[in-house]
Design an enzyme around this catalytic site. Structure first.
Site, mmCIF file in Angstrom:
data_model
loop_
_atom_site.group_PDB
_atom_site.id
_atom_site.type_symbol
_atom_site.label_atom_id
_atom_site.label_comp_id
_atom_site.label_asym_id
_atom_site.label_seq_id
_atom_site.Cartn_x
_atom_site.Cartn_y
_atom_site.Cartn_z
ATOM 1 N N ASP A 1 45.556 44.035 25.063
ATOM 2 C CA ASP A 1 45.520 42.989 24.048
ATOM 3 C C ASP A 1 44.255 43.205 23.219
ATOM 4 O O ASP A 1 43.317 43.869 23.659
ATOM 5 C CB ASP A 1 45.506 41.619 24.712
ATOM 6 C CG ASP A 1 45.326 40.495 23.713
ATOM 7 O OD1 ASP A 1 46.077 40.458 22.724
ATOM 8 O OD2 ASP A 1 44.420 39.670 23.922
ATOM 9 N N CYS B 1 51.896 44.656 67.239
ATOM 10 C CA CYS B 1 51.572 43.229 67.368
ATOM 11 C C CYS B 1 51.857 42.503 66.063
ATOM 12 O O CYS B 1 52.392 41.387 66.046
ATOM 13 C CB CYS B 1 50.105 43.046 67.751
ATOM 14 S SG CYS B 1 49.619 43.791 69.314
ATOM 15 N N ASP C 1 49.147 36.286 26.675
ATOM 16 C CA ASP C 1 49.349 37.470 27.506
ATOM 17 C C ASP C 1 50.055 37.176 28.818
ATOM 18 O O ASP C 1 50.403 38.100 29.539
ATOM 19 C CB ASP C 1 47.995 38.124 27.810
ATOM 20 C CG ASP C 1 47.286 38.570 26.542
ATOM 21 O OD1 ASP C 1 47.987 38.983 25.605
ATOM 22 O OD2 ASP C 1 46.055 38.479 26.488
ATOM 23 N N ASP D 1 44.160 38.859 27.951
ATOM 24 C CA ASP D 1 43.361 37.650 28.095
ATOM 25 C C ASP D 1 44.003 36.559 27.252
ATOM 26 O O ASP D 1 44.285 36.770 26.077
ATOM 27 C CB ASP D 1 41.933 37.885 27.611
ATOM 28 C CG ASP D 1 41.131 36.602 27.548
ATOM 29 O OD1 ASP D 1 40.869 36.035 28.615
ATOM 30 O OD2 ASP D 1 40.788 36.182 26.433
ATOM 31 N N CYS E 1 47.454 46.189 67.653
ATOM 32 C CA CYS E 1 48.100 47.349 67.043
ATOM 33 C C CYS E 1 49.145 46.873 66.045
ATOM 34 O O CYS E 1 49.410 45.673 65.914
ATOM 35 C CB CYS E 1 48.742 48.252 68.094
ATOM 36 S SG CYS E 1 50.157 47.496 68.942
#
Length: 825
Positions: free
Chosen positions: A522, A119, A722, A718, A116
């Protein structure tokens, strides 16, 4: 021959059993250790590391002298090796421990015994208090833990001992070990369900006459006999089937913490003890039938929940089992031999036949075929492969044999990188999950108070009903459903996104992507294909076309930018000079020295800083035509201009049109020329675009937009340029073919390199958040309605058990709706 020798020989002959621990070896296992000159098969990476350590420390006599296999739950270690601290041994750690700093290490562990949210909280709190532990995150759905520690202050063995001290077991994560633990959990739970179900049926047989008998029809002796028979049949249900509830509840109480098992154990224990007391003194009421039925229904619910949860995480585990156990390595004579994949090295040549899985990253040397990359990219169409093209380990060769040169093995492969990013996402907990766990812990305390209050009130109203109302209140509430609501949905969504080629690498990414209300893109390599091609060269210093291309290619040979790749492609086949003192200026260009002369290539304004001549008129002419202009020059003047073009991706207009149709603001940020950015923005219908931006300019632009009320900015990029803005955005997306720096910093990676995947990812992220909200609302509404009804005496204990079990199960089943109806093949 002695019995010990006979046992060893028998084990040697049976390759289906682990030579180290004796457990069955999974068919997918490819773990071997050379012991006394013979290769022995192991069931998992843990046994492989243990056995290798035994060999390395000169303790192979251990295998000759042992007369029995160790117990499955214990590591098979000789005393000498235990004293060395196996878990701190470098050979053992190299398969699952990663250095994250000069003195810090990080490991992925799997925890056994998690039942649970309490835990999870207990393990996190306890381990975090150990000196030297800087991070501990446990995923409730997967039972995976990410631990980071300072190796100068604490050892890994001490961390595992701390986990064991509070009643749990931690193992180095391994997909095969995870499956073995799952099988053991299912088998143990199924036995407990069987015992509880059998006991319930028998007890109900003895209780039924008392329900239907008219007053006076059932003699006191018969009633007493059936009560004692019910007591005997209830004993194994309480002391075996219910044992885990009592064990975990006692552990929580001993550590002064409250978990979900505390009210369950309190309810079962109090009803059972009251029934025993009533049996001994011939009291008016016994609850053996309610106890057995409640335990059976609760265990059934938890068993079904376990199956659903393991099904939800199974897709994430698939990446750990995709590589084959063996590969066909080609020797110098051209002959092939079958070797374990773990023995492959960089530079080896391997043959992959049709239908086989490629065992490592490499480059095709011979053959023409098609490769299915669906598991890694989500793309169902096979990709053509021929000599010179790269292939990724884990993909399936479809058509013809391929001879491949191995370039990356083990943790260096793309598949391993994907697994690490998925592990990172699974171990990080978003804010909504943390908040739900906090509410669940408070709810347990409130529940105990309400149960005690209900008992006190009903004791004066109707003493005979007070106990079972007390039990019903304790049992009917379900904070487990509250804690499961978020991790179950996020785990299934992460797997579904991965199958679409959308790799989630951060825990908050799905929630942030669903809520994003501004998208920033971009241009080069993101909205465009990233395949820059030189379409025109203007030579300015009287040199030959080949000479300026050779210099440009030499300067750009180390750059990862798409523009540099286009220049290198144009210079392919030419002899490149050796350039000294190379230096890359992010967002502007590259400089270096050739024969003592400083050269620069990049943006025209970057090159103009070292030339005394004015900007060539051709720069404006090429930029007006919409080309990306790259200049080459030296301290002696301008040398050449290169005009490059890159076509927009075919799926970019569809994604941007969809966002604009939903009234989501879209912007393009680029370091390219004004004309080049204007041309792409015009083709895609984007009015908000910005050109000539440095990486810092992009970061500041996004930061400004983030300060607007309610703004949540998503950045899609990319390349090297960036990386800063990707780190700045609320949620970041990187194309799968981008640079390593951008991929590692991004929250989401498009492995398929298709923007259509991002569109599908947005839809699934929003659906995930809807399901999380549904789960949370269901959990709150169920508890708000069921607890008062139980306090009013309208819910019996067996009804409470059924409701609690179904509540948790419903949450998991609702999360499974996020799975794709058809898996890609």
């Amino acid at each position: 021959m002695s019995s010990a020798d006979f046992a060893v020989v028998a084990n040697m002959a049976d390759d289906s059993e682990c030579y180290h621990c004796g457990l069955p070896v999974p068919p997918s296992s490819h773990h071997y250790v050379s012991i006394a000159g013979a290769r022995r098969r192991m069931c998992c990476v843990g046994c492989e590391a243990v056995a290798q350590s035994i060999v390395d420390n000169g303790l192979t006599e251990y295998y000759r002298h042992r007369d029995a296999m160790p117990e499955p739950v214990k590591e098979a270690l000789p005393t000498e090796l235990q004293e060395l601290g196996l878990f701190d041994h470098p050979d053992f750690q190299k398969s699952f421990v990663q250095p994250v700093g000069e003195n810090e290490c990080e490991a992925s562990l799997i925890l056994e015994g998690i039942t649970c949210a309490a835990c999870v909280w207990l393990n996190e709190q306890h381990v975090a208090r150990q000196p030297g532990v800087s991070l501990i995150e446990v995923n409730y759905a997967t039972r995976r833990a990410r631990v980071r520690w300072d190796k100068r202050r604490i050892k890994l063995s001490q961390i595992l001992a701390a986990v064991q001290a509070i009643g749990y077991r931690a193992y180095p994560y391994d997909a095969e070990r995870s499956e073995q633990i799952g099988q053991r959990e299912r088998r143990s739970m199924l036995w407990r369900v069987f015992v509880a179900g059998f006991g319930m049926m028998q007890v109900m047989m003895y209780a039924f006459p008392a329900y239907i008998a008219v007053e006076g029809d059932l003699s006191a002796e018969a009633d007493r006999l059936m009560r004692w028979a019910s007591l005997v049949l209830t004993l194994p249900v309480v002391f075996y089937s219910s044992a885990p509830f009592f064990q975990r509840a006692w552990r929580d109480i001993r550590l002064r913490r409250l978990g979900m098992d505390v009210p369950v154990a309190l309810g079962v224990g109090s009803a059972f003890m009251a029934s025993v007391w009533a049996t001994l003194i011939d009291g008016p009421e016994v609850y053996f039938d309610s106890v057995t039925m409640f335990v059976f229904l609760l265990l059934c619910g938890r068993y079904l929940e376990m199956l659903a949860r393991q099904k939800a995480v199974r897709g994430v585990e698939e990446l750990g089992k995709v590589l084959p156990a063996f590969a066909e390595r080609i020797d110098a004579t051209g002959e092939g031999e079958r070797v374990p994949v773990s023995q492959l090295s960089v530079g080896d040549r391997i043959r992959v036949r049709p239908g086989e899985v490629i065992p490592a990253d490499g480059v095709v040397l011979e053959g023409v075929s098609e490769v299915n990359e669906a598991l890694l990219t989500g793309e169902s169409r096979p990709a053509p492969k021929a000599a010179g093209l790269g292939v990724t380990g884990g993909c399936i060769n479809m058509a013809s044999p391929l001879v491949i040169e191995v370039r990356q093995v083990g943790d260096s492969t793309r598949l391993a990188a994907i697994r690490r990013l998925m592990d990172r996402a699974a171990s990080e907990r978003p804010g909504v999950a943390t908040h739900a766990d906090t509410v669940a812990r408070v709810f347990i305390m409130v529940l105990l108070v309400l149960a005690a209050l209900a008992y006190g009130i009903w004791y004066f109203i109707d003493q005979e009903r007070a106990l079972w109302i007390f039990v019903s209140v304790l049992v009917v509430a379900c904070p487990c459903a509250l804690s499961l609501a978020t991790p179950a949905a996020l785990t299934v969504a992460t797997d579904s996104l991965a199958r679409m080629g959308v790799l989630v690498t951060r825990g908050h990414a799905i929630e942030a992507l669903a809520r994003a209300n501004r998208f920033v893109f971009d241009k080069t390599g993101t909205l465009t294909q990233g395949l820059m091609q030189v379409e025109r060269i203007e030579v300015l210093d009287g040199s030959s076309r080949e000479r300026v291309l050779s210099l440009a290619g030499a300067l750009e040979q180390a750059s990862e930018h798409a523009v540099a790749a286009g220049v290198r492609l144009a210079a392919d086949g030419l002899s490149l000079d050796k350039v000294d003192e190379m230096r890359s200026v992010v967002g502007r260009g590259v400089e270096g020295r050739l024969c003592g002369v400083l050269l620069r290539i990049g943006r025209p304004d970057f090159v103009s800083e070292i030339t005394s001549d004015s900007m060539p008129a051709q720069v404006a002419e090429l930029e007006q035509a919409g080309a990306t202009v790259v200049a080459l020059g030296s301290a002696n003047g301008w040398m050449a201009l290169f005009a490059l073009r890159d076509a927009p991706r075919s799926d970019a207009p569809v994604l941007l049109a969809r966002l604009l149709r939903e009234r989501v603001p879209v912007a393009i940020l680029s370091g390219d020329s004004v004309a080049a950015v204007r041309a792409v923005a015009g083709q895609l219908g984007v009015g908000d675009w910005h050109a000539l931006l440095s990486p810092g300019d992009k970061q500041r632009w996004v930061e400004t937009k983030q300060q607007e009320p309610g703004a949540l900015v998503a950045m899609v990029g990319d390349g090297v340029n960036d990386a800063p803005v990707i780190a700045q955005a609320h949620v970041s997306v990187a194309m799968g073919g981008g640079t390593d720096l951008a991929r590692n910093q991004a929250d989401i990676v498009l492995l398929s390199e298709q923007l259509a995947g991002l569109s599908g990812g947005i839809d699934l992220a929003r659906k995930t958040m809807r399901i999380i909200r549904q789960n949370l609302w269901w959990s709150f509404c169920y508890n708000i309605i069921s607890v008062p009804l139980a306090m009013l005496g309208l819910v019996t204990p067996w009804m409470a058990g059924l409701g609690m079990a179904l509540s948790s199960l419903l949450v998991v089943l609702n999360a499974l709706r996020l799975q794709p109806h058809k898996s890609r093949s």
